[in-house]
Design a protein around this motif. Structure first.
Motif, PDB file in Angstrom:
ATOM      1  N   UNK A  71       0.827  -1.221   0.000  1.00  0.00           N
ATOM      2  CA  UNK A  71       0.000   0.000   0.000  1.00  0.00           C
ATOM      3  C   UNK A  71       0.858   1.267   0.000  1.00  0.00           C
ATOM      4  N   UNK A  72       1.422   1.655  -1.142  1.00  0.00           N
ATOM      5  CA  UNK A  72       2.251   2.846  -1.207  1.00  0.00           C
ATOM      6  C   UNK A  72       1.576   3.978  -1.980  1.00  0.00           C
ATOM      7  N   UNK A  73       0.331   3.796  -2.387  1.00  0.00           N
ATOM      8  CA  UNK A  73      -0.415   4.863  -3.047  1.00  0.00           C
ATOM      9  C   UNK A  73      -0.233   4.936  -4.552  1.00  0.00           C
ATOM     10  N   UNK A  74       0.653   4.119  -5.120  1.00  0.00           N
ATOM     11  CA  UNK A  74       0.853   4.119  -6.569  1.00  0.00           C
ATOM     12  C   UNK A  74      -0.087   3.116  -7.231  1.00  0.00           C
ATOM     13  N   UNK A  75      -0.595   3.448  -8.427  1.00  0.00           N
ATOM     14  CA  UNK A  75      -1.394   2.457  -9.146  1.00  0.00           C
ATOM     15  C   UNK A  75      -0.510   1.306  -9.607  1.00  0.00           C
ATOM     16  N   UNK A  76      -1.104   0.151  -9.820  1.00  0.00           N
ATOM     17  CA  UNK A  76      -0.354  -1.059 -10.167  1.00  0.00           C
ATOM     18  C   UNK A  76       0.454  -0.875 -11.444  1.00  0.00           C
ATOM     19  N   UNK A  77      -0.078  -0.146 -12.421  1.00  0.00           N
ATOM     20  CA  UNK A  77       0.613  -0.012 -13.700  1.00  0.00           C
ATOM     21  C   UNK A  77       1.799   0.948 -13.641  1.00  0.00           C
ATOM     22  N   UNK A  78       2.082   1.545 -12.475  1.00  0.00           N
ATOM     23  CA  UNK A  78       3.236   2.432 -12.343  1.00  0.00           C
ATOM     24  C   UNK A  78       4.186   2.016 -11.222  1.00  0.00           C
ATOM     25  N   UNK A  79       4.007   0.860 -10.628  1.00  0.00           N
ATOM     26  CA  UNK A  79       4.791   0.458  -9.456  1.00  0.00           C
ATOM     27  C   UNK A  79       6.241   0.132  -9.751  1.00  0.00           C
ATOM     28  N   UNK A  80       6.595  -0.231 -10.981  1.00  0.00           N
ATOM     29  CA  UNK A  80       7.972  -0.628 -11.258  1.00  0.00           C
ATOM     30  C   UNK A  80       8.857   0.525 -11.682  1.00  0.00           C
ATOM     31  N   UNK A  81       8.398   1.762 -11.582  1.00  0.00           N
ATOM     32  CA  UNK A  81       9.260   2.907 -11.790  1.00  0.00           C
ATOM     33  C   UNK A  81       9.289   3.457 -13.199  1.00  0.00           C
ATOM     34  N   UNK A  82      10.490   3.841 -13.651  1.00  0.00           N
ATOM     35  CA  UNK A  82      10.680   4.558 -14.909  1.00  0.00           C
ATOM     36  C   UNK A  82      10.196   3.773 -16.136  1.00  0.00           C
ATOM     37  N   UNK A  83      10.499   2.474 -16.283  1.00  0.00           N
ATOM     38  CA  UNK A  83      10.002   1.772 -17.476  1.00  0.00           C
ATOM     39  C   UNK A  83       8.473   1.786 -17.581  1.00  0.00           C
ATOM     40  N   UNK A  84       7.803   1.621 -16.441  1.00  0.00           N
ATOM     41  CA  UNK A  84       6.335   1.657 -16.456  1.00  0.00           C
ATOM     42  C   UNK A  84       5.831   3.054 -16.800  1.00  0.00           C
TER      43      UNK A  84
END
Length: 116
Positions: A71-84
């Motif tokens: 639960x860090x507030x980021x949507x699943x499609x952006x959790x892996x950082x810069x590549x996402x």
């Protein structure tokens, strides 16, 4: 009276009830028994075959589940950082660009140039 389409004359013809209820090309099933095997060597069932699947490492499914469910507030499609983020922004840019292109093409189709 019952009717059936005749493939020869290409018209409806009068027939009996049993013929009318049997579609053309389909025959009633004669035998439900499977034919005798012709093979000389017996075949192996999949469950009898030895397992040849080898795992070359530890399964990462549990680790990835914990990572994506954090639960860090980021949507699943952006959790892996810069590549996402790059993939997401590229997809959004192509979507918006395609929409604008479609609207321009629709405008050009609706207002053709007038000939003099």
């Amino acid at each position: 009276m019952y009717y059936k389409f005749s493939g020869f004359t290409q018209r409806l013809v009068g027939v009996g009830a049993s013929t009318a209820y049997t579609p053309q090309g389909l025959k009633p099933i004669v035998s439900t028994e499977s034919p005798a095997l012709i093979l000389e060597t017996p075949t192996k069932i999949a469950s009898e075959a030895p397992s040849t699947v080898e795992h070359f490492g530890k399964s990462r499914v549990v680790e990835l589940q914990k990572f994506f469910q954090k639960p860090d507030g980021l949507p699943v499609h952006l959790k892996r950082g810069v590549p996402d983020q790059l993939l997401y922004r590229t997809t959004m840019a192509l979507t918006i660009g395609g929409t604008i292109y479609c609207l321009i093409a629709l405008y050009m189709a609706a207002n053709p140039k007038r000939r003099k």
